[in-house]
Design an enzyme around this catalytic site. Structure first.
Site, PDB file in Angstrom:
ATOM      1  N   GLY A  81      38.872  21.245  38.574  1.00  0.00           N
ATOM      2  CA  GLY A  81      37.917  21.487  39.650  1.00  0.00           C
ATOM      3  C   GLY A  81      38.407  22.515  40.644  1.00  0.00           C
ATOM      4  O   GLY A  81      39.544  22.992  40.591  1.00  0.00           O
ATOM      5  N   ARG A  84      40.886  24.925  45.540  1.00  0.00           N
ATOM      6  CA  ARG A  84      41.057  25.754  46.742  1.00  0.00           C
ATOM      7  C   ARG A  84      39.890  26.725  46.910  1.00  0.00           C
ATOM      8  O   ARG A  84      40.030  27.770  47.527  1.00  0.00           O
ATOM      9  CB  ARG A  84      42.379  26.528  46.678  1.00  0.00           C
ATOM     10  CG  ARG A  84      42.524  27.417  45.453  1.00  0.00           C
ATOM     11  CD  ARG A  84      43.955  27.903  45.335  1.00  0.00           C
ATOM     12  NE  ARG A  84      44.170  28.652  44.107  1.00  0.00           N
ATOM     13  CZ  ARG A  84      44.098  29.974  44.004  1.00  0.00           C
ATOM     14  NH1 ARG A  84      43.791  30.680  45.078  1.00  0.00           N
ATOM     15  NH2 ARG A  84      44.325  30.572  42.871  1.00  0.00           N
ATOM     16  N   GLY A 116      45.177  23.918  49.104  1.00  0.00           N
ATOM     17  CA  GLY A 116      43.864  24.540  49.125  1.00  0.00           C
ATOM     18  C   GLY A 116      43.847  25.970  49.629  1.00  0.00           C
ATOM     19  O   GLY A 116      42.777  26.547  49.841  1.00  0.00           O
ATOM     20  N   ARG A 173      32.480  27.567  33.718  1.00  0.00           N
ATOM     21  CA  ARG A 173      33.614  27.755  32.812  1.00  0.00           C
ATOM     22  C   ARG A 173      33.427  26.904  31.561  1.00  0.00           C
ATOM     23  O   ARG A 173      32.676  25.922  31.572  1.00  0.00           O
ATOM     24  CB  ARG A 173      34.915  27.339  33.519  1.00  0.00           C
ATOM     25  CG  ARG A 173      35.082  27.927  34.920  1.00  0.00           C
ATOM     26  CD  ARG A 173      35.996  27.042  35.767  1.00  0.00           C
ATOM     27  NE  ARG A 173      36.059  27.485  37.166  1.00  0.00           N
ATOM     28  CZ  ARG A 173      37.020  28.253  37.671  1.00  0.00           C
ATOM     29  NH1 ARG A 173      38.016  28.636  36.904  1.00  0.00           N
ATOM     30  NH2 ARG A 173      36.998  28.619  38.931  1.00  0.00           N
ATOM     31  N   ASP A 243      39.625  26.534  31.280  1.00  0.00           N
ATOM     32  CA  ASP A 243      39.038  26.515  32.620  1.00  0.00           C
ATOM     33  C   ASP A 243      39.042  27.896  33.262  1.00  0.00           C
ATOM     34  O   ASP A 243      38.500  28.063  34.369  1.00  0.00           O
ATOM     35  CB  ASP A 243      39.762  25.507  33.522  1.00  0.00           C
ATOM     36  CG  ASP A 243      41.254  25.761  33.585  1.00  0.00           C
ATOM     37  OD1 ASP A 243      41.928  25.540  32.563  1.00  0.00           O
ATOM     38  OD2 ASP A 243      41.764  26.160  34.639  1.00  0.00           O
TER      39      ASP A 243
END
Length: 471
Positions: A81, A84, A116, A173, A243
């Site tokens: 996921g 950042r 992040g 993605r 990803d």
């Protein structure tokens, strides 16, 4: 006028991510803006400054961190996921939706143990990298703006922080589909499939089976064409995890990438890649491996025979496109011939054996084949190859061939040593080198005689600068 955004992806629901308010960097300021892209997006500098610093976001923005999974160096990570980054929303221009995404905007539910943030070093590299790809006419995400700050971010050491505002038509993605497949969330996966088919293929979202197959076919074709273009220009991505693979076949998530200096087929640009999984000459195979992972994730909706047929087209598409690109670089007929294929293979073998600078050789060949051969150590082998090459060139007028080759062989690429020089000078408050580099990367096939020094291959000590995934 306040910039208006839509939020079509976020409206899929919180199973697809989480609403997150960006955490603005302390005393952030606009460092650079891609004014050409800003004009294309219909945005004024003040609006872009507010977006990239997250200081005064329009009410129409609904920042959303996407959830996805991915195979990283061959091993499956069930939840990754946007750790950042946040999707600010989509902006409609000329009947197309463009994602606006902040990178380095602070913690999200997917940050795991990260802060992040992004550092100036990697943010400048992505900004330059996307400019380079755009100038080379290779599909890519585009960097719109950078914000910098004196606030320090810790990586290997303390470094200045930064935020990147990235624009593309697609942040989906391969790993998005993997997440829902392995989580057993078939309804959500169907929603994602139909959303993507309607948005990127402009088809009726009613048939999930047909849409899943169409997306796989699109991803296969565009990934094959993308990687063929990478190989032709001498670009290594460095971290081709699923990803980091764009559904629409764009160069995505610039990290430890690099353009070849000396032609080394096995070049590894990511010093974290101990096994060479993502070496330059393995990118074509990895592209197919990743497409197999995508196909597996879509297998609830596509018959196995259709999957095999879709994936079977990959190698033919890639090989055909690569051949055409390379023949264009050589100034030869792009219609396949066994003799020209052998001519190309012998040239690449000779460049590798002589450790010749890839970009410099082809640019020199465009101007004067005899001067290009002078770059070789093995002059005897070079002379034999040149004789065969000149025979192959006999059917094309010199002026036509030269023009074709100069438009296909860049004078300027984003060499690692140049990127490092730009990063160092910007960090010291001097934008001169950075701006000069952007000038040549925006039009790398032009001569730019006043900036000739930016076309020089690196000194031996600068040929193998270590670049990692840290950002």
């Amino acid at each position: 006028m306040t910039a208006q955004f839509e939020t079509t992806f976020a409206c899929l629901g919180t199973n697809f991510g989480a609403y997150v308010a960006p955490s603005a960097l302390k005393d952030a300021r606009l460092l650079h803006c891609n004014t050409t892209l800003a004009t294309q997006m219909g945005l004024e500098l003040s609006a872009i400054s507010e977006l990239v610093t997250a200081s005064n976001l329009p009410a129409s923005c609904k920042p959303f961190a996407m959830v996805y999974a991915g195979h990283q160096f061959g091993g499956y990570s069930p939840q990754l996921g946007d750790g950042r980054g946040v999707l600010l929303g989509e902006r409609r221009r000329d009947q197309q939706l463009w994602d606006f995404h902040l990178k380095g905007a602070g913690k999200t539910p997917y940050s795991r143990f990260g802060d992040g943030r992004a550092v100036l070093r990697s943010t400048l590299r992505e900004y330059l990298g996307s400019f380079a790809m755009q100038g080379l006419q290779i599909p890519t995400t585009q960097a719109l703006a950078i914000a910098s700050t004196a606030e320090q971010v810790r990586r290997e050491s303390l470094e200045p922080g930064a935020v990147l505002l990235r624009v593309t038509q697609c942040h989906i993605r391969f790993g998005h589909f993997e997440f829902f497949y392995y989580q057993g969330m078939q309804d959500e996966q169907a929603r994602l499939i139909n959303y993507c088919a309607q948005r990127y293929l402009n088809v009726d979202p009613s048939s999930t089976h047909d849409n899943a197959l169409a997306l796989l076919q699109m991803a296969t074709q565009r990934t094959a064409n993308l990687i063929a273009h990478w190989q032709a220009v001498g670009f290594a991505h460095g971290v081709l995890n699923t990803d980091n693979m764009s559904l629409i076949g764009e160069t995505f998530d610039f990290g430890p990438f690099g353009f070849l200096d000396d032609f080394e087929p096995g070049h590894i640009c990511n010093h974290s890649d101990d096994q060479g999984r993502y070496a330059f000459d393995r990118q074509a195979n990895i592209g197919l491996w990743n497409l197999n992972a995508l196909a597996h994730a879509l297998s609830n909706f596509i018959d196995i025979a259709d999957i095999k047929k879709a994936l079977a087209s990959y190698e033919e598409i890639l090989s055909s496109h690569y051949y055409q690109l390379m023949m264009t670089k050589l100034g030869l007929d792009t219609k396949f011939s066994e003799e020209n294929q052998q001519l190309l293979q012998s040239l690449l073998q000779m460049l590798a054996q002589n450790r010749i600078d890839y970009t410099q050789f082809f640019r020199s060949l465009s101007h004067n084949p005899n001067h290009a051969i002078d770059l070789l150590i093995d002059r005897e082998a070079g002379t034999r190859w040149l004789s065969k090459y000149q025979a192959a060139c006999a059917q094309t007028p010199n002026t036509q061939r030269t023009a074709q080759m100069l438009a296909a062989n860049p004078k300027y690429i984003l060499r690692n040593y140049l990127a490092q020089q730009a990063i160092e000078t910007v960090s010291n408050g001097d934008m001169g080198t950075f701006n000069a580099l952007l000038t040549v990367l925006a039009s790398p096939y032009n001569e730019h005689p006043e900036l000739d020094h930016l076309a020089k291959p690196p000194a031996d000590k600068d040929k193998h600068l270590a670049v990692s995934c840290s950002s």
